[in-house]
Design a protein around this motif. Structure first.
Motif, PDB file in Angstrom:
ATOM      1  N   VAL A 120      40.554  89.812   3.175  1.00 46.19           N
ATOM      2  CA  VAL A 120      40.213  90.263   1.830  1.00 46.19           C
ATOM      3  C   VAL A 120      41.146  91.392   1.430  1.00 46.19           C
ATOM      4  O   VAL A 120      41.260  92.398   2.142  1.00 46.19           O
ATOM      5  N   HIS A 121      41.829  91.199   0.317  1.00 41.16           N
ATOM      6  CA  HIS A 121      42.659  92.245  -0.284  1.00 41.16           C
ATOM      7  C   HIS A 121      41.849  92.887  -1.401  1.00 41.16           C
ATOM      8  O   HIS A 121      41.407  92.203  -2.335  1.00 41.16           O
ATOM      9  N   GLN A 122      41.625  94.202  -1.301  1.00 46.92           N
ATOM     10  CA  GLN A 122      40.855  94.923  -2.300  1.00 46.92           C
ATOM     11  C   GLN A 122      41.774  95.481  -3.389  1.00 46.92           C
ATOM     12  O   GLN A 122      42.985  95.613  -3.187  1.00 46.92           O
ATOM     13  N   PRO A 123      41.235  95.815  -4.554  1.00 50.43           N
ATOM     14  CA  PRO A 123      42.076  96.324  -5.642  1.00 50.43           C
ATOM     15  C   PRO A 123      42.861  97.580  -5.277  1.00 50.43           C
ATOM     16  O   PRO A 123      43.925  97.830  -5.846  1.00 50.43           O
ATOM     17  N   GLY A 142      41.063  89.001 -11.516  1.00 53.20           N
ATOM     18  CA  GLY A 142      41.914  89.804 -12.374  1.00 53.20           C
ATOM     19  C   GLY A 142      41.993  91.265 -11.997  1.00 53.20           C
ATOM     20  O   GLY A 142      42.836  91.999 -12.526  1.00 53.20           O
ATOM     21  N   GLU A 143      41.135  91.722 -11.081  1.00 55.53           N
ATOM     22  CA  GLU A 143      41.156  93.116 -10.650  1.00 55.53           C
ATOM     23  C   GLU A 143      42.020  93.341  -9.416  1.00 55.53           C
ATOM     24  O   GLU A 143      42.131  94.473  -8.946  1.00 55.53           O
ATOM     25  N   GLY A 144      42.595  92.276  -8.887  1.00 54.49           N
ATOM     26  CA  GLY A 144      43.465  92.421  -7.729  1.00 54.49           C
ATOM     27  C   GLY A 144      42.834  92.079  -6.404  1.00 54.49           C
ATOM     28  O   GLY A 144      43.467  92.236  -5.355  1.00 54.49           O
ATOM     29  N   ARG A 145      41.575  91.631  -6.411  1.00 55.73           N
ATOM     30  CA  ARG A 145      40.968  91.153  -5.166  1.00 55.73           C
ATOM     31  C   ARG A 145      41.526  89.777  -4.836  1.00 55.73           C
ATOM     32  O   ARG A 145      41.786  88.978  -5.720  1.00 55.73           O
ATOM     33  N   LEU A 159      49.121  92.728  -4.397  1.00 51.47           N
ATOM     34  CA  LEU A 159      49.132  91.360  -3.880  1.00 51.47           C
ATOM     35  C   LEU A 159      50.299  90.587  -4.465  1.00 51.47           C
ATOM     36  O   LEU A 159      50.557  90.624  -5.671  1.00 51.47           O
ATOM     37  N   ARG A 160      51.012  89.854  -3.599  1.00 54.61           N
ATOM     38  CA  ARG A 160      52.086  88.970  -4.053  1.00 54.61           C
ATOM     39  C   ARG A 160      51.768  87.502  -3.783  1.00 54.61           C
ATOM     40  O   ARG A 160      52.002  86.652  -4.622  1.00 54.61           O
TER      41      ARG A 160
END
Length: 532
Positions: free
Chosen positions: A69-72, A348-351, A416-417
């Protein structure tokens, strides 16, 4: 020769979020959640449950699950859900066997998926599991249409499935293989999903766990029940990461083989040429994979350490020298196959979530917890060794090494990429390395990356095929010149058809310049990427 001329070759686009999975119903479930304002975590949890209905041979409540999980804020956490074998499963218990049976009660480990998904829910969901899994309950009651993939899986394993009354009732209507399009209601499984949405711990303690242990004991598997209770809690862990191509690549920690992807990337960093999938590039990637598998077999167990090349420049240089000279290690043994399914979601928040689930081999152990519709995995039979003194030798409270892993890529600012994963047994760590290389070394778009010709060294490190002859299995689309070049470089090349290597990769990429997502879903299966 494959080229990647456009960073966004045909792909699905979205601006507020995106999902990708190996079945349209799974993707639709995630997109519905995003459209209602849910997070990527919410979407991934909804997708996971629908996958149990859409791809019953590949995953289920009785299997394992892993996620990144990538958080904002740029932090990355790992969730590792795999269970223990039986407390009575000492090496002496399997005396006289060459390997633990691949199917049946002796092959089972405690399911880890529900514990991992419950932990994932705590880490970033905004909706209850009851709400998120309600669509899966409805689909189980109504029945999803049988796909060509599921019909093929059932046909291949009919005799095993017919031996378990619950599986036979759900997947062999009328006693035969269902036609494509036949709805397959699973009423017992619907009740189980609803029950576990309300109380995930019920799988590990109480009446449901007692029923599972009693049934397995009756089939001669020496579970005590304590190992089930011990698997009930999964805590977030630090993800592994390694620098590659000017980015940070994150991976799941042990017992997953995520470190193998990072090791392969370390060996390949700066060594791959300008021509994607040339004979020289395939040779380098295949050599890095062969070394990683040899390293895994020699040193890796779920409770061992010191098996990574990362931070050891001398080891990386030695690996590079071996590839350059063609002095590659011999095979340890494994089949780069297996039935698993993966899915990704971003919001849309970057998660972002990279989630992968499996029963190990197709339909796992081929047995259910009676009356529940829950098919149990066969991870112990697939993963644990009967090699005396080996760090992966079977023993109580040692999890067998795993094939599942998940990855994502960020820039130096933590943005995130790319996020992705693929099923495919021991092919996973090879194809995930290839995906990252396509994206970072050659600027491939996500659809081009997942559809690119792929290859895998065989064998890897599964328990059942130790000592098999070395092969390099390649898709014919690499072209005759590349295949001939690989033969000249010393590989025993085994063509598998244009699209026959296996896997079902899913990738979502973030275009920060234009403020959109691009996604790709592998053409080797029936999936789709959907943007919202």
């Amino acid at each position: 020769m494959t080229r990647f001329p456009d960073a966004l070759r045909p792909a699905s686009l979205g601006s507020d979020g995106m999902v990708a999975a190996s079945h349209p119903a799974i993707s639709r479930a995630g997109a519905n959640v995003l459209e209602r304002g849910g997070t990527a975590v919410d979407a991934a949890l909804a997708m996971a449950a629908v996958a149990w209905l859409a791809l019953p041979g590949q995953c289920g409540i009785g299997g394992d699950a892993f996620a990144l999980v990538h958080q904002p804020d740029g932090t990355v956490q790992a969730f590792c859900g795999s269970g223990f074998g039986p407390d009575g499963g000492t090496p002496e218990r399997y005396a006289g066997m060459r390997s633990i049976p691949r199917y049946g009660a002796l092959s089972v480990t405690v399911p880890g998926a529900i514990a991992a998904l419950e932990a994932l829910h705590r880490a970033g969901a905004t909706q209850s599991l009851t709400d998120l899994w309600a669509p899966a309950v409805t689909l189980a009651q109504r029945g999803l249409p049988c796909t060509a993939r599921t019909a093929g899986d059932i046909r291949e394993h009919t005799s095993r499935l017919a031996a378990d009354p619950d599986i036979a009732a759900a997947l062999l209507p009328g006693g035969g293989v269902p036609a494509v399009g036949t709805r397959l209601p699973q009423l017992a499984l619907a009740s189980s999903i609803k029950r576990l949405a309300d109380d995930p711990a019920a799988l590990y303690t109480g009446e449901l766990a007692e029923r599972a242990v009693e049934h397995l004991n009756g089939l001669d598997a020496p579970f005590s029940g304590d190992e089930w209770a011990a698997a009930a809690t999964v805590l977030p862990e630090s993800a592994l990461r390694r620098r590659y191509g000017g980015h940070w690549v994150y991976q799941t920690p042990m017992p997953t083989p995520g470190w193998m992807v990072l090791d392969q990337l370390s060996v390949c960093d700066g060594e791959l040429g300008d021509a994607p999938l040339s004979a020289e590039e395939v040779h380098w990637l295949a050599g890095a994979a062969r070394i990683a598998f040899a390293d895994r077999y020699a040193r890796a167990g779920s409770d061992s350490d010191g098996w990574r090349l990362g931070g050891e420049p001398a080891a990386v240089e030695a690996a590079r020298a071996r590839i350059a000279s063609g002095d590659l290690p011999g095979p340890a043994g494994a089949n780069p196959s297996g039935d698993t399914t993966s899915m990704v979601a971003v919001d849309g928040e970057g998660r972002a979530v990279s989630l992968i689930q499996s029963l190990a081999f197709t339909f796992g152990a081929g047995i259910t917890i009676p009356g529940t519709g829950i098919v149990l995995n066969n991870r112990l039979g697939r993963g644990a060794y009967l090699v005396p003194g080996h760090p992966n030798e079977v023993k109580p409270r040692r999890k067998p090494v795993h094939t599942l892993n998940a990855w994502l890529v960020t820039d130096d600012d933590g943005r995130l990429r790319h996020v992705g994963n693929t099923p495919g047994g021991d092919g996973q760590v090879q194809w995930n390395t290839q995906l990252v290389s396509h994206l970072l070394d050659h600027g491939a778009g996500p659809q081009a990356a997942v559809d690119a010709p792929r290859f895998s060294v065989f064998p890897g490190s599964d328990a059942g095929d130790l000592g098999s002859p070395a092969e390099l299995r390649v898709e014919d689309r690499l072209g005759p010149d590349v295949l001939d070049g690989l033969r000249r470089l010393g590989h025993h090349v085994v063509p598998v058809g244009d699209w026959g290597a296996g896997g079902s990769s899913q990738v979502i990429s973030v275009d920060h310049e234009h403020g959109c997502f691009a996604g790709g879903s592998d053409s080797r299966q029936e999936g789709v990427a959907l943007g919202v």
